[in-house]
Design a protein around this motif. Structure first.
Motif, PDB file in Angstrom:
ATOM      1  N   ALA A 133       0.592  -1.174   0.059  1.00 30.90           N
ATOM      2  CA  ALA A 133      -0.234  -0.020   0.056  1.00 30.90           C
ATOM      3  C   ALA A 133       0.847   1.397   0.092  1.00 30.90           C
ATOM      4  O   ALA A 133       0.478   2.199  -0.622  1.00 30.90           O
ATOM      5  CB  ALA A 133      -0.942   0.014   1.195  1.00 30.90           C
ATOM      6  N   CYS A 134       1.992   1.275   0.711  1.00 32.72           N
ATOM      7  CA  CYS A 134       2.741   2.301   0.904  1.00 32.72           C
ATOM      8  C   CYS A 134       3.499   2.504  -0.565  1.00 32.72           C
ATOM      9  O   CYS A 134       3.492   3.819  -1.029  1.00 32.72           O
ATOM     10  CB  CYS A 134       3.855   2.224   1.868  1.00 32.72           C
ATOM     11  N   TYR A 135       3.880   1.512  -1.071  1.00 34.25           N
ATOM     12  CA  TYR A 135       4.507   1.624  -2.533  1.00 34.25           C
ATOM     13  C   TYR A 135       3.543   2.177  -3.463  1.00 34.25           C
ATOM     14  O   TYR A 135       3.902   2.973  -4.444  1.00 34.25           O
ATOM     15  CB  TYR A 135       4.673   0.270  -2.941  1.00 34.25           C
ATOM     16  N   ALA A 136       2.223   1.648  -3.398  1.00 34.80           N
ATOM     17  CA  ALA A 136       1.393   2.372  -4.337  1.00 34.80           C
ATOM     18  C   ALA A 136       1.055   3.747  -4.151  1.00 34.80           C
ATOM     19  O   ALA A 136       0.989   4.497  -4.981  1.00 34.80           O
ATOM     20  CB  ALA A 136       0.024   1.359  -4.181  1.00 34.80           C
ATOM     21  N   VAL A 137       1.125   4.263  -2.847  1.00 38.53           N
ATOM     22  CA  VAL A 137       1.133   5.785  -2.524  1.00 38.53           C
ATOM     23  C   VAL A 137       2.279   6.441  -3.322  1.00 38.53           C
ATOM     24  O   VAL A 137       1.873   7.394  -3.733  1.00 38.53           O
ATOM     25  CB  VAL A 137       0.841   5.886  -0.988  1.00 38.53           C
ATOM     26  N   GLY A 138       3.391   5.979  -3.055  1.00 37.62           N
ATOM     27  CA  GLY A 138       4.525   6.533  -3.538  1.00 37.62           C
ATOM     28  C   GLY A 138       4.450   6.594  -5.285  1.00 37.62           C
ATOM     29  O   GLY A 138       4.603   7.503  -6.093  1.00 37.62           O
ATOM     30  N   MET A 139       3.875   5.405  -5.859  1.00 35.90           N
ATOM     31  CA  MET A 139       3.662   5.543  -7.196  1.00 35.90           C
ATOM     32  C   MET A 139       2.656   6.563  -7.722  1.00 35.90           C
ATOM     33  O   MET A 139       2.741   7.370  -8.737  1.00 35.90           O
ATOM     34  CB  MET A 139       3.099   4.087  -7.806  1.00 35.90           C
ATOM     35  N   ILE A 140       1.525   6.500  -6.841  1.00 39.02           N
ATOM     36  CA  ILE A 140       0.399   7.590  -7.060  1.00 39.02           C
ATOM     37  C   ILE A 140       0.937   9.023  -7.190  1.00 39.02           C
ATOM     38  O   ILE A 140       0.722   9.869  -7.840  1.00 39.02           O
ATOM     39  CB  ILE A 140      -0.750   7.323  -6.284  1.00 39.02           C
ATOM     40  N   LEU A 141       1.877   9.247  -6.454  1.00 47.23           N
ATOM     41  CA  LEU A 141       2.465  10.842  -6.255  1.00 47.23           C
ATOM     42  C   LEU A 141       3.393  11.088  -7.295  1.00 47.23           C
ATOM     43  O   LEU A 141       3.441  12.013  -8.083  1.00 47.23           O
ATOM     44  CB  LEU A 141       3.181  10.936  -4.852  1.00 47.23           C
TER      45      LEU A 141
END
Length: 199
Positions: A133-141
Motif C-alpha cells: 500500500a505504501c509503495y502504491a501511494v508513492g507511485m500515485i504521487l
C-alpha cells in the motif's frame, strides 16, 4: 480490462473538448533536432528511465515475495488496485495544491524507497500488504507528476515529439526492468541473498 478501455474511449470521444493549438508546430525533423539540443530534457528522460527500470522490477518481485510468505500472489494485485482506485484522485489533487510537481515526484520516490527498505522485514501477509500500500501511494504521487514535469519542460511547438521521447523512458526502463527483476530474484535465492533484490 478491455471494457474499461472501451468506456474510456467513448467518454474521451464524447466528453473531451477539442484541443486548440496556440503555437505553430515544428515539422518532424526540426522537432527531433530541437530535442537533440535540449540537454536538461535528455537528462530528465534518462532519470525517468532509471526510475522505471527500478519500479518494473518491483512489479515482478513483489508477487514472488508474497508467494513465498503466503503461498499465493493474488493479494498483491488486489491491494495495489484498491489503493490506486481509492486514493489516486484525492492524493494527486492534494499533492497538486501543496507541492510542486518536482516535489511530489521526490516525495513519491522517497516513499517508494522506504517501502523497499522495509520489504525484507515483512514476516507476514498483513505487514507485506501494508508495504504494498505504501509503495502504491508513492507511485500515485510520482507517476502523474512525472508527466507534468515532462510537459512543463517541453517546447510547445514540438510537444508531441517531446512526450514521445519521454515515453521511451517507460518503454526501455519497463522492458529491461522486468527481465532484471526476475533474474535478480532467482539469483538471490540461488546464492541465499534473499534481501538483495530490495536494495
Amino acid at each position: 480490462a478491455a471494457s474499461c478501455f472501451m468506456i474510456n474511449f467513448v467518454l474521451s470521444r464524447v466528453a473531451m473538448p477539442p484541443i486548440m493549438r496556440q503555437a505553430k508546430s515544428y515539422a518532424v525533423m526540426p522537432a527531433v533536432k530541437r530535442i537533440a539540443k535540449d540537454r536538461p530534457y535528455q537528462i530528465f528522460v534518462l532519470l525517468m528511465m532509471v526510475f522505471w527500470l527500478g519500479a518494473s522490477q518491483i512489479d515482478i518481485t513483489y508477487p514472488l515475495r508474497v508467494q513465498e510468505i503466503y503461498g499465493s500472489a493474488d493479494g498483491v494485485g488486489i491491494m495495489y488496485a484498491v489503493v490506486m482506485a481509492v486514493l489516486q484522485y484525492p492524493l494527486v489533487a492534494l499533492a497538486s495544491k501543496r507541492f510542486s510537481s518536482r516535489a511530489a515526484v521526490v516525495i513519491g520516490t522517497g516513499i517508494i524507497t522506504a517501502a523497499l527498505i522495509a520489504t525484507p522485514f515483512a514476516a507476514d501477509v498483513k505487514s507485506f500488504m501494508a508495504i504494498v500500500a505504501c509503495y502504491a501511494v508513492g507511485m500515485i504521487l510520482a507517476r502523474p507528476n512525472q508527466q507534468n514535469i515532462a510537459v512543463s519542460m517541453a517546447d510547445t511547438r514540438a510537444l508531441g515529439m517531446y512526450l514521445g521521447v519521454n515515453s521511451t523512458a517507460f518503454a526501455i526502463g519497463k522492458g529491461f526492468g522486468t527481465i532484471i527483476g526476475g533474474a535478480s530474484f532467482d539469483m538471490a535465492k540461488k546464492y541465499t541473498l534473499e534481501n538483495a533484490p530490495w536494495y
